[in-house]
Every structure is written in C-alpha cells, then in structure tokens.
Design a protein around this motif. Structure first.
Motif, PDB file in Angstrom:
ATOM      1  N   ARG A 278       0.869  -1.177   0.000  1.00 53.15           N
ATOM      2  CA  ARG A 278       0.000   0.000   0.000  1.00 53.15           C
ATOM      3  C   ARG A 278       0.903   1.223   0.000  1.00 53.15           C
ATOM      4  N   ARG A 279       0.467   2.276  -0.693  1.00 49.26           N
ATOM      5  CA  ARG A 279       1.318   3.456  -0.754  1.00 49.26           C
ATOM      6  C   ARG A 279       0.502   4.735  -0.740  1.00 49.26           C
ATOM      7  N   ILE A 280       1.160   5.808  -0.315  1.00 49.08           N
ATOM      8  CA  ILE A 280       0.632   7.158  -0.442  1.00 49.08           C
ATOM      9  C   ILE A 280       1.739   8.023  -1.031  1.00 49.08           C
ATOM     10  N   VAL A 281       1.349   9.076  -1.744  1.00 45.98           N
ATOM     11  CA  VAL A 281       2.307  10.039  -2.273  1.00 45.98           C
ATOM     12  C   VAL A 281       1.977  11.395  -1.669  1.00 45.98           C
ATOM     13  N   ILE A 282       3.009  12.093  -1.220  1.00 46.57           N
ATOM     14  CA  ILE A 282       2.839  13.360  -0.507  1.00 46.57           C
ATOM     15  C   ILE A 282       3.463  14.482  -1.341  1.00 46.57           C
ATOM     16  N   TYR A 283       2.662  15.537  -1.592  1.00 47.48           N
ATOM     17  CA  TYR A 283       3.096  16.652  -2.431  1.00 47.48           C
ATOM     18  C   TYR A 283       3.084  17.948  -1.623  1.00 47.48           C
ATOM     19  N   PRO A 284       4.167  18.737  -1.703  1.00 48.52           N
ATOM     20  CA  PRO A 284       4.165  20.048  -1.039  1.00 48.52           C
ATOM     21  C   PRO A 284       3.115  20.950  -1.679  1.00 48.52           C
ATOM     22  N   ALA A 285       2.415  21.742  -0.843  1.00 50.04           N
ATOM     23  CA  ALA A 285       1.399  22.672  -1.344  1.00 50.04           C
ATOM     24  C   ALA A 285       1.367  23.880  -0.420  1.00 50.04           C
ATOM     25  N   SER A 286       2.065  24.945  -0.804  1.00 52.07           N
ATOM     26  CA  SER A 286       2.178  26.147   0.026  1.00 52.07           C
ATOM     27  C   SER A 286       2.750  25.758   1.395  1.00 52.07           C
ATOM     28  N   ASP A 287       1.997  26.037   2.465  1.00 54.50           N
ATOM     29  CA  ASP A 287       2.493  25.729   3.804  1.00 54.50           C
ATOM     30  C   ASP A 287       2.121  24.324   4.259  1.00 54.50           C
ATOM     31  N   ASP A 288       1.251  23.663   3.494  1.00 55.20           N
ATOM     32  CA  ASP A 288       0.785  22.337   3.872  1.00 55.20           C
ATOM     33  C   ASP A 288       1.206  21.301   2.831  1.00 55.20           C
ATOM     34  N   PHE A 289       0.648  20.094   2.968  1.00 55.08           N
ATOM     35  CA  PHE A 289       0.980  19.016   2.045  1.00 55.08           C
ATOM     36  C   PHE A 289      -0.302  18.298   1.633  1.00 55.08           C
ATOM     37  N   ILE A 290      -0.323  17.831   0.382  1.00 56.04           N
ATOM     38  CA  ILE A 290      -1.444  17.064  -0.136  1.00 56.04           C
ATOM     39  C   ILE A 290      -1.028  15.598  -0.200  1.00 56.04           C
ATOM     40  N   VAL A 291      -1.850  14.728   0.387  1.00 60.23           N
ATOM     41  CA  VAL A 291      -1.587  13.298   0.385  1.00 60.23           C
ATOM     42  C   VAL A 291      -2.584  12.623  -0.550  1.00 60.23           C
ATOM     43  N   VAL A 292      -2.063  11.844  -1.496  1.00 63.89           N
ATOM     44  CA  VAL A 292      -2.919  11.119  -2.434  1.00 63.89           C
ATOM     45  C   VAL A 292      -2.722   9.627  -2.201  1.00 63.89           C
ATOM     46  N   PRO A 293      -3.711   8.942  -1.621  1.00 60.50           N
ATOM     47  CA  PRO A 293      -3.623   7.486  -1.433  1.00 60.50           C
ATOM     48  C   PRO A 293      -3.815   6.772  -2.777  1.00 60.50           C
ATOM     49  N   ASP A 294      -3.510   5.487  -2.811  1.00 58.57           N
ATOM     50  CA  ASP A 294      -3.644   4.743  -4.071  1.00 58.57           C
ATOM     51  C   ASP A 294      -4.966   3.990  -4.141  1.00 58.57           C
ATOM     52  N   SER A 295      -5.910   4.301  -3.241  1.00 61.28           N
ATOM     53  CA  SER A 295      -7.228   3.675  -3.309  1.00 61.28           C
ATOM     54  C   SER A 295      -8.308   4.742  -3.352  1.00 61.28           C
ATOM     55  N   LEU A 296      -9.418   4.435  -3.998  1.00 59.48           N
ATOM     56  CA  LEU A 296     -10.560   5.330  -4.148  1.00 59.48           C
ATOM     57  C   LEU A 296     -10.136   6.611  -4.868  1.00 59.48           C
ATOM     58  N   ASP A 297     -10.877   7.701  -4.663  1.00 57.09           N
ATOM     59  CA  ASP A 297     -10.663   8.905  -5.464  1.00 57.09           C
ATOM     60  C   ASP A 297     -10.802  10.140  -4.577  1.00 57.09           C
ATOM     61  N   TYR A 298      -9.756  10.423  -3.812  1.00 56.32           N
ATOM     62  CA  TYR A 298      -9.795  11.542  -2.884  1.00 56.32           C
ATOM     63  C   TYR A 298      -8.370  11.931  -2.509  1.00 56.32           C
ATOM     64  N   SER A 299      -8.241  12.988  -1.735  1.00 58.05           N
ATOM     65  CA  SER A 299      -6.943  13.390  -1.214  1.00 58.05           C
ATOM     66  C   SER A 299      -7.124  13.906   0.203  1.00 58.05           C
ATOM     67  N   LEU A 300      -6.013  14.032   0.905  1.00 52.37           N
ATOM     68  CA  LEU A 300      -6.026  14.572   2.256  1.00 52.37           C
ATOM     69  C   LEU A 300      -5.042  15.725   2.334  1.00 52.37           C
ATOM     70  N   GLU A 301      -5.363  16.689   3.157  1.00 58.39           N
ATOM     71  CA  GLU A 301      -4.453  17.810   3.372  1.00 58.39           C
ATOM     72  C   GLU A 301      -3.915  17.712   4.790  1.00 58.39           C
ATOM     73  N   ILE A 302      -2.582  17.741   4.917  1.00 57.98           N
ATOM     74  CA  ILE A 302      -1.963  17.623   6.236  1.00 57.98           C
ATOM     75  C   ILE A 302      -1.037  18.806   6.475  1.00 57.98           C
ATOM     76  N   SER A 303      -0.792  19.071   7.722  1.00 52.06           N
ATOM     77  CA  SER A 303       0.108  20.167   8.094  1.00 52.06           C
ATOM     78  C   SER A 303       1.559  19.715   7.958  1.00 52.06           C
ATOM     79  N   ALA A 304       2.457  20.690   7.982  1.00 51.39           N
ATOM     80  CA  ALA A 304       3.885  20.384   7.932  1.00 51.39           C
ATOM     81  C   ALA A 304       4.290  19.564   9.158  1.00 51.39           C
ATOM     82  N   TRP A 305       3.639  19.839  10.305  1.00 48.82           N
ATOM     83  CA  TRP A 305       3.957  19.090  11.523  1.00 48.82           C
ATOM     84  C   TRP A 305       3.597  17.612  11.347  1.00 48.82           C
ATOM     85  N   THR A 306       2.406  17.338  10.786  1.00 51.44           N
ATOM     86  CA  THR A 306       2.008  15.943  10.566  1.00 51.44           C
ATOM     87  C   THR A 306       2.951  15.273   9.573  1.00 51.44           C
ATOM     88  N   ALA A 307       3.316  16.008   8.520  1.00 56.30           N
ATOM     89  CA  ALA A 307       4.231  15.451   7.526  1.00 56.30           C
ATOM     90  C   ALA A 307       5.566  15.084   8.133  1.00 56.30           C
TER      91      ALA A 307
END
Length: 316
Positions: A278-307
């Motif tokens: 199972r994998r996730i890919v994490i992309y920088p986005a301004s001050d936060d990060f976008i997480v794209v899982p490899d299942s279903l069709d959605y994304s998550l936004e996380i803080s720099a601290w969580t990253a």
C-alpha cells in the motif's frame, strides 16, 4: 411593620408565580394533543443489519447530498460527496461513525407531537420550510427503502430537534443526540488516516514487514530511497506513527495542473507479510501538504507538523 411589608411582597410574588403557572397550564390543557408523547425508533431495529446504503440530503435552497455505501465483501463503508466545481470525492468512511448513526436511529426515543395536519390546517407551517436548512435521511438496502425522515435544528430551543417522517405530516420534538450526525461533509464521515482501514483491508501494524521511503524529483525520477525492515531500530515506532497519522481535511484529487512544476514529492510504501503493498504520495502545497492514497478517489491535506511526524528520512 417592615416585616409585614416584606411578607406582603413575598405573598404577592407567590401569587404571581401561581397565576403564570395557571395560565401556562391552561394553555397546555387546551393544546394537550400537541404534547402527546410517543416512543419509537427512527429505523426499525430488525433492518439495521440489512442497511447497505445511507443518503443524507441537505435541503437549503436546493440540495446537496452524501451517499454512504457498504461493501458487502469487506463490510467497509465508503462515501461519495460532490464537492466544489462538481468534483466528486469518493473516500473511505469511518465505520465507527456510520455504525454510531445506525445505532442512534435504531434506539427507541421519546418524542412529542408539536405540529400535525389539524393544527397546521389553513396556516403556514413554521417547520421544514423550503428556505430552511434541514436534513433528510434515507436508509436502504440497494433500492429498498427502510426509513426516510427529516431533521431540523430548533432555532431557539437549544439542542432540541424537530423530526418528521417523509410519509406523514406530524412534526415531533426530540432531544438533540442526533445533532452529531447533521452534516454531509467528508470531514465528519471520512476515515482521515493516511492509510485508511479501507485501504489496509484488516491489516494491522503487526502485518507490516517493510517501510520504503522514496523521494522523487520534479521530473518524477527517483532522487533518493531508504527502507526499514521489521527488526530494525525504531521500525515499530515508525509503523505506529504512520498508521496513526490522520487529518480531517478531505478533498478531491488535485487536477493535473497541480503537479506541474513541483520540485519534489515523497512516497511512503508499506509492504506486508502476505506480499501486498500500500502506498501514499505526498506533495508540497504552500504551507501544507497534499496526500494522495492509491485507493478510491480523494486526497487529504496535512500540516507540515504531521508530515514531519511520519518519519520521512529526507524530509526537510
């Protein structure tokens, strides 16, 4: 003398309270039918195990809806929500939250009739007006409808709710324990873990045998890669931190233009004892990060601290 006056004032006060109570009692007596108590469940308990679809509709100058569906193979719930720009978000639902909703609606509750067809005859009903905000709930198995009712928050009675069946005119007042479910937005219903229970399919920390971290450059090529296997120092802590990380910010997958010009991205891949990955890919986005899982069709936004808390070894 002063004591006599004080006693007189007290008696006047008591008489005033009794007078008000008498008036209120008279009003209640005239409209006693409006205070009729019933005890019922919003969802017949015998259908609770059969429900595999729940629709929650927000009525307010039009309508938006959330659809929750149960996967019969793994008993996991997923949600579908139409977000901004008509982009649909298909996300893993929090099974405990959905189960809590079903449990809440199947329990027998006390409700009081506050409006019926006779009382509202020839008048405009103050409840569930077209421009009011209220929620519709439908519980189904495929196309078979088990329950359909509306819920509206009281505007001036605290946590009290108004509840109405879709098939009858009577409006009931009830305590507000159903308030916790009055939302169609993924923030309330989604499993916000970076690796959701839906993606893991029942796997736990004990099943993870290897963690692979990959750093990609702006061309998508691998710039760096590190891995940790079971038995390595801090391996258990890394697995625990990764599987515990979560967020309430759920959105649609980014458009392709989002990825243009990104200098780097990160991948976390988990490998299990049965050979699955199972994998996730994490992309920088301004001050936060976008997480794209490899299942279903959605994304998550996380803080720099969580990253930074999930142990990426080359994270800056």
């Amino acid at each position: 003398m002063h004591k006599k006056k004080r006693l007189t004032y007290i008696l006047y006060g008591i008489c005033f309270v009794l007078l008000c109570t008498g008036i209120a009692g008279s009003i209640a007596g005239k409209n006693g039918k409006n205070l009729k108590e019933i005890k019922t469940a919003l969802l017949n308990p015998k259908y609770t195990t059969e429900v595999n679809c729940i629709r929650i509709i927000l009525h307010k100058s039009g309508q938006n809806e959330l659809i929750l569906r149960k996967n019969e193979k793994n008993a996991m719930w997923t949600g579908i929500f139409e977000g901004k720009n008509n982009k649909k978000i298909h996300f893993p639902a929090d099974n405990r939250q959905v189960d809590s909703l079903i449990e809440n609606t199947r329990k027998v509750r006390s409700m009081y009739i506050i409006s019926d067809s006779d009382a509202q005859k020839g008048t405009k009903s103050p409840f569930f007006a077209p421009n009011d905000e209220f929620f519709g709930f439908e519980f189904l198995r495929d196309e078979r409808l088990f329950s359909h009712f509306y819920v509206q928050k009281s505007k001036n009675a605290g946590r009290r709710l108004y509840i109405k069946s879709a098939s009858a005119p009577s409006v009931y007042g009830a305590d507000g324990d159903l308030s916790a479910f009055l939302s169609i937005y993924p923030a309330l219903w989604a499993d916000g873990k970076l690796f959701s229970e839906y993606a893991l399919g029942g796997k736990t920390t004990d099943d993870v045998q290897k963690i692979v971290y990959i750093l990609y450059d702006k061309t998508g090529g691998i710039s760096d890669q590190k891995s940790f296997a079971a038995g390595d120092a801090d391996f258990d802590r890394r697995v625990s931190d990764i599987l515990a990380a979560r967020t309430s910010r759920i959105g649609a997958k980014p458009d392709s233009v989002f990825f243009d010009g990104l200098e780097k991205s990160y991948e976390i891949r988990l490998e299990f004892a049965d050979g699955e990955k199972r994998r996730i890919v994490i992309y920088p986005a301004s001050d936060d990060f976008i997480v794209v899982p490899d299942s279903l069709d959605y994304s998550l936004e996380i803080s720099a601290w969580t990253a930074s808390s999930i142990g990426i070894p080359f994270f800056e």
